[in-house]
Write a protein that holds these residues in place. Sequence first.
Motif, PDB file in Angstrom:
ATOM      1  N   VAL A 101      41.073  38.292  37.687  1.00 57.06           N
ATOM      2  CA  VAL A 101      41.771  38.567  38.943  1.00 57.06           C
ATOM      3  C   VAL A 101      42.780  39.693  38.738  1.00 57.06           C
ATOM      4  N   VAL A 102      43.525  39.638  37.631  1.00 53.14           N
ATOM      5  CA  VAL A 102      44.519  40.677  37.330  1.00 53.14           C
ATOM      6  C   VAL A 102      43.845  42.043  37.298  1.00 53.14           C
ATOM      7  N   ILE A 103      42.747  42.143  36.574  1.00 57.68           N
ATOM      8  CA  ILE A 103      42.065  43.431  36.426  1.00 57.68           C
ATOM      9  C   ILE A 103      41.475  43.895  37.751  1.00 57.68           C
ATOM     10  N   ASN A 104      40.826  43.003  38.484  1.00 56.62           N
ATOM     11  CA  ASN A 104      40.263  43.378  39.791  1.00 56.62           C
ATOM     12  C   ASN A 104      41.336  43.858  40.757  1.00 56.62           C
ATOM     13  N   GLU A 105      42.459  43.157  40.782  1.00 59.54           N
ATOM     14  CA  GLU A 105      43.551  43.556  41.677  1.00 59.54           C
ATOM     15  C   GLU A 105      44.109  44.920  41.279  1.00 59.54           C
ATOM     16  N   ALA A 106      44.261  45.151  39.976  1.00 59.14           N
ATOM     17  CA  ALA A 106      44.785  46.434  39.501  1.00 59.14           C
ATOM     18  C   ALA A 106      43.829  47.571  39.845  1.00 59.14           C
ATOM     19  N   VAL A 107      42.536  47.344  39.664  1.00 57.65           N
ATOM     20  CA  VAL A 107      41.546  48.366  40.009  1.00 57.65           C
ATOM     21  C   VAL A 107      41.614  48.673  41.503  1.00 57.65           C
ATOM     22  N   ASP A 108      41.719  47.637  42.320  1.00 58.40           N
ATOM     23  CA  ASP A 108      41.838  47.849  43.771  1.00 58.40           C
ATOM     24  C   ASP A 108      43.102  48.631  44.120  1.00 58.40           C
ATOM     25  N   LEU A 109      44.217  48.318  43.454  1.00 56.59           N
ATOM     26  CA  LEU A 109      45.452  49.081  43.685  1.00 56.59           C
ATOM     27  C   LEU A 109      45.260  50.540  43.292  1.00 56.59           C
ATOM     28  N   GLY A 110      44.565  50.773  42.182  1.00 53.83           N
ATOM     29  CA  GLY A 110      44.293  52.137  41.751  1.00 53.83           C
ATOM     30  C   GLY A 110      43.454  52.897  42.760  1.00 53.83           C
ATOM     31  N   LYS A 111      42.461  52.235  43.315  1.00 52.41           N
ATOM     32  CA  LYS A 111      41.609  52.868  44.319  1.00 52.41           C
ATOM     33  C   LYS A 111      42.398  53.162  45.596  1.00 52.41           C
ATOM     34  N   ARG A 112      43.318  52.276  45.920  1.00 53.98           N
ATOM     35  CA  ARG A 112      44.081  52.458  47.162  1.00 53.98           C
ATOM     36  C   ARG A 112      45.181  53.510  47.027  1.00 53.98           C
ATOM     37  N   PHE A 113      45.915  53.480  45.906  1.00 52.72           N
ATOM     38  CA  PHE A 113      47.084  54.335  45.775  1.00 52.72           C
ATOM     39  C   PHE A 113      46.885  55.521  44.827  1.00 52.72           C
ATOM     40  N   GLY A 114      45.849  55.476  43.996  1.00 54.96           N
ATOM     41  CA  GLY A 114      45.661  56.519  42.986  1.00 54.96           C
ATOM     42  C   GLY A 114      44.642  57.557  43.396  1.00 54.96           C
ATOM     43  N   THR A 115      44.027  58.151  42.373  1.00 55.88           N
ATOM     44  CA  THR A 115      43.017  59.184  42.587  1.00 55.88           C
ATOM     45  C   THR A 115      41.625  58.556  42.511  1.00 55.88           C
ATOM     46  N   GLY A 116      40.607  59.394  42.638  1.00 58.47           N
ATOM     47  CA  GLY A 116      39.235  58.917  42.545  1.00 58.47           C
ATOM     48  C   GLY A 116      38.883  58.322  41.189  1.00 58.47           C
ATOM     49  N   GLU A 117      39.605  58.755  40.147  1.00 55.96           N
ATOM     50  CA  GLU A 117      39.342  58.260  38.794  1.00 55.96           C
ATOM     51  C   GLU A 117      40.235  57.084  38.401  1.00 55.96           C
ATOM     52  N   SER A 118      41.215  56.767  39.203  1.00 54.89           N
ATOM     53  CA  SER A 118      42.204  55.750  38.828  1.00 54.89           C
ATOM     54  C   SER A 118      41.581  54.388  38.549  1.00 54.89           C
ATOM     55  N   GLY A 119      40.670  53.954  39.407  1.00 48.94           N
ATOM     56  CA  GLY A 119      40.085  52.624  39.239  1.00 48.94           C
ATOM     57  C   GLY A 119      39.389  52.461  37.895  1.00 48.94           C
ATOM     58  N   ALA A 120      38.567  53.443  37.525  1.00 52.71           N
ATOM     59  CA  ALA A 120      37.836  53.366  36.253  1.00 52.71           C
ATOM     60  C   ALA A 120      38.799  53.459  35.066  1.00 52.71           C
ATOM     61  N   PHE A 121      39.776  54.339  35.162  1.00 44.97           N
ATOM     62  CA  PHE A 121      40.758  54.494  34.084  1.00 44.97           C
ATOM     63  C   PHE A 121      41.529  53.194  33.873  1.00 44.97           C
ATOM     64  N   ILE A 122      42.034  52.623  34.943  1.00 45.14           N
ATOM     65  CA  ILE A 122      42.802  51.380  34.884  1.00 45.14           C
ATOM     66  C   ILE A 122      41.932  50.252  34.326  1.00 45.14           C
ATOM     67  N   ASN A 123      40.700  50.159  34.793  1.00 41.03           N
ATOM     68  CA  ASN A 123      39.783  49.124  34.317  1.00 41.03           C
ATOM     69  C   ASN A 123      39.568  49.237  32.808  1.00 41.03           C
ATOM     70  N   GLY A 124      39.331  50.435  32.317  1.00 38.47           N
ATOM     71  CA  GLY A 124      39.080  50.630  30.894  1.00 38.47           C
ATOM     72  C   GLY A 124      40.264  50.249  30.028  1.00 38.47           C
ATOM     73  N   VAL A 125      41.449  50.672  30.431  1.00 36.25           N
ATOM     74  CA  VAL A 125      42.656  50.366  29.654  1.00 36.25           C
ATOM     75  C   VAL A 125      42.931  48.866  29.671  1.00 36.25           C
ATOM     76  N   LEU A 126      42.856  48.266  30.845  1.00 36.17           N
ATOM     77  CA  LEU A 126      43.153  46.829  30.949  1.00 36.17           C
ATOM     78  C   LEU A 126      42.114  45.976  30.230  1.00 36.17           C
ATOM     79  N   ASP A 127      40.860  46.374  30.270  1.00 32.78           N
ATOM     80  CA  ASP A 127      39.826  45.622  29.558  1.00 32.78           C
ATOM     81  C   ASP A 127      40.093  45.645  28.055  1.00 32.78           C
ATOM     82  N   ALA A 128      40.481  46.799  27.529  1.00 33.51           N
ATOM     83  CA  ALA A 128      40.800  46.905  26.098  1.00 33.51           C
ATOM     84  C   ALA A 128      42.009  46.043  25.741  1.00 33.51           C
ATOM     85  N   ILE A 129      43.024  46.051  26.587  1.00 37.44           N
ATOM     86  CA  ILE A 129      44.222  45.239  26.334  1.00 37.44           C
ATOM     87  C   ILE A 129      43.882  43.753  26.410  1.00 37.44           C
ATOM     88  N   LYS A 130      43.102  43.371  27.419  1.00 35.94           N
ATOM     89  CA  LYS A 130      42.695  41.962  27.570  1.00 35.94           C
ATOM     90  C   LYS A 130      41.944  41.494  26.325  1.00 35.94           C
TER      91      LYS A 130
END
Length: 142
Positions: A101-130
């Motif tokens: 849920v944390v990762i999905n919500e963060a990716v959605d926030l990235g898509k809403r407030f960031g750039t076109g690449e934000s969602g994938a970037f955020i997902n990759g970093v958070l998956d590695a940290i998780k």
Amino acid sequence: MGQRRRARELAVQLLYQLETSPEDLSSAMDRFELAFGLPAKAAEFYGRLVKGVSDHRAEIDQLIERFSKNWKLERMSKVDRNILRLAVFELIGCPDVPDKVVINEAVDLGKRFGTGESGAFINGVLDAIKNHLEEEAAACVS
């Protein structure tokens, strides 16, 4: 929109604002709550997130830098950086919220407030940290 999602959105916006125009955390939080009229449960979660990021920022930033390949924290967009901070705090400080849920919500926030690449970037970093946090927890149990 769910109350927790709204709390996350406002938390990211406040963290962004504090980074661009530093001020007292408590008064900035109060002003945001008044301006956006958060329900009690959302306000409680929002406060927990913002204070958690603030209290654990050094640890959070170290994890982000460690697991964001070839990216220094200061080179990231302020939006992506604060979404990552919020999500990393949830991963380490909110055991009641599933990692997925944390990762999905963060990716959605990235898509809403960031750039076109934000969602994938955020997902990759958070998956590695998780994965790192899961490995640490498994090592402690063994």
